[in-house]
Design an enzyme around this catalytic site. Sequence first.
Site, PDB file in Angstrom:
ATOM      1  N   HIS A 296      39.001  35.475  50.380  1.00 52.32           N
ATOM      2  CA  HIS A 296      39.292  35.138  48.958  1.00 52.32           C
ATOM      3  C   HIS A 296      39.793  33.629  48.447  1.00 52.32           C
ATOM      4  O   HIS A 296      39.236  33.075  47.512  1.00 52.32           O
ATOM      5  CB  HIS A 296      40.161  36.350  48.391  1.00 52.32           C
TER       6      HIS A 296
ATOM      7  N   ASP B  81      42.553  35.088  40.980  1.00 49.50           N
ATOM      8  CA  ASP B  81      41.764  35.991  41.653  1.00 49.50           C
ATOM      9  C   ASP B  81      41.924  37.339  40.957  1.00 49.50           C
ATOM     10  O   ASP B  81      43.140  37.717  40.542  1.00 49.50           O
ATOM     11  CB  ASP B  81      41.958  36.216  43.054  1.00 49.50           C
TER      12      ASP B  81
END
Length: 463
Positions: free
Chosen positions: A16, A121
Site C-alpha cells: 500500500h 489510503d
Amino acid sequence: MTQSHVAVVAFPFSSHSSTLFSLTRAMSSLAPSSHFSFLSTKSSLASLNSQHLLSNISLVPISDGITSPDHVLSHIEAIDHVPSHIEAIELFLKSFKDSLREGLKAAEIAQGCKVRCIVSDLFVWLTADVADEMAVKWVPVRTGGPLHFYAHMHADLIREVVGVGDEAIRSYGDKLLSFLPCLSNHRATDIPAGINMYMGNPNFVYFMIMDRSAHRLLDSDVVVLNTIQGLEPTLDSYFQDKFSNYFPVGPFYLLNSSKNEPPTDPYSCLSWLDQHDQATVAYVSLGTIAFIHPSELAALAKGLEASDVLFLWSLKEEVQNLLPSGFIDRMNETGKGKIVSWTPQTSVLKHPAVGGFVSHCGWNSVLESIVGGVPLVCRPFFADQVINARSVSFVWKFGVVLDERCFTEKGVVKAFDVVFKTNEGKKMREKVHELKYMVTAAVEENGSSRENLKRLVKYVCGF
Ligand code: UDP
C-alpha cells in the site's frame, strides 16, 4: 514560498505505502510550488525508494502503535492464510488518530504552513475524522482493485440477495450477480469473504477495515482510483455518477517517468532472462504478504519442476527454507529455474523472455502484467485477489485460474500447457496486448490518467 501544503497518509502494510508514494511523486512533480508531507510508520518509510524523493516531498514518521520496544507480536492464526501482521495492523489502528494528529502537527511546524488537504489510503479511513476536525478536505485513494471496493460498498444488498455464511454461498452456486451491474460477470464465490461472513471470523481486522472504509467512502464526494478509464466501463459509470470528483489516474507507478533509471536488480534476474528465448519463462510471485501453506508450496515446486517451462521465482528467503530439500540446488544446476528473494518485477514482466506470470492477483501485479503484456496463471488468496482473478480469466480473458484456486503439481503443468502452448494461450496474449495498449496510452501525454492527474493536483492543491 509554499503555495499549498498537502498531507498524504499511507496504510503502512503490504504494497500500500509504495503504491501511494508513486501517486505522491506524480502529484508533487506537477505542483513544484506545493509541499507534500508523506506520513507513515518509520519502517514503512524506510522501505520506500527515497532516491525518488523530490525536494517538495518530506517523509513524516507516525507511530506504529507499539508502545514498548520489547513488544513481540504474537503469531495469531488468522483465516485466509494471513499471518501475524494482523496484530500489527490492529495495534496501528488503535492509536492511529492520535498518531496522525501528532504527525500533522509536526508536518505543519516543519513546513511553517497549515495543511490544506489530506489525501489518504482508504484503508486508513479514520483520517476522514481528523480532516473534519481540522476543517480540511479528505481525499480517499483506493490503491488496490476498485471492483472489490464496489462489492463492499454494496455489502448490505449482497447479503440480502445472496445470504450470509458458507451454506448461503454454496447454494447460490455459479449464478452470476446480475443484480449489481458492475458484478454481473462475477459469482457469489468471487466476492470478498467478509461481506457474507463466510470462511471464518467476522471480526477479522481486514473485514472491519473494508466495511468501515466502504461506508465512509459512501459519504464522500471524491475518490481517487488506481485504475484506467475504460478498463471497466460499467465501474467508470458508477463512480462517475456517485462521486462529483472521480479521479481514475492509474497505474500509479507509470505516472512517474523512470525511463532513465536502471532498475535495481540485486540478483541479476534481467541478465538471466536475457539468456532465454522469447516467451519461454514463467515468472512466479505471490506478492508481499500472501502466505502459502508449506504443502501447497511443495506442490507448486513439483509442478514447476515437472513442466518443461523455465521459471523465475520471487520467494522470500524465510519461505525458501520451506522448499523441498535439494530443490533449489537442482534448479540451479540444471538451469531450469532461478529462485531469488526479490525481483524488479515491473521490468521482469516487460522482458520478452517472460511468457506467463503465476500470481496471487494483487492489484499491482494485475496492472503490471497488463503493462508487460503477459498472461496470468491465477492463485488468489484473499482481499481483492479473488475478484481480480475472476476479472482476469472471465472478463478480460487473459489468464486462467487454477482448479480449486490452489497449486497442485498437475494443475501447474496443465496451466502452463494452456498459457505457453495452445491457441487459447495465444488468444490470451492478444487480449492482454489490447489492454496494454489502452493502459499505456492512458499515461501518455493527453491520455486519460495524465489528464485526470492534472485535475486531481488542482483539486488537492487548490489552484
Ligand atoms: N514486487 C516486486 N518484486 C518482487 C515481488 C513483488 O517488485 O519480487 C512488487 C510488485 O511489482 C508489486 C508489489 O510488489 O508492485 C506487490 O503488489 P500487489 O498489489 O500485487 O500485491 P500485495 O503485495 O499488495 O499483496
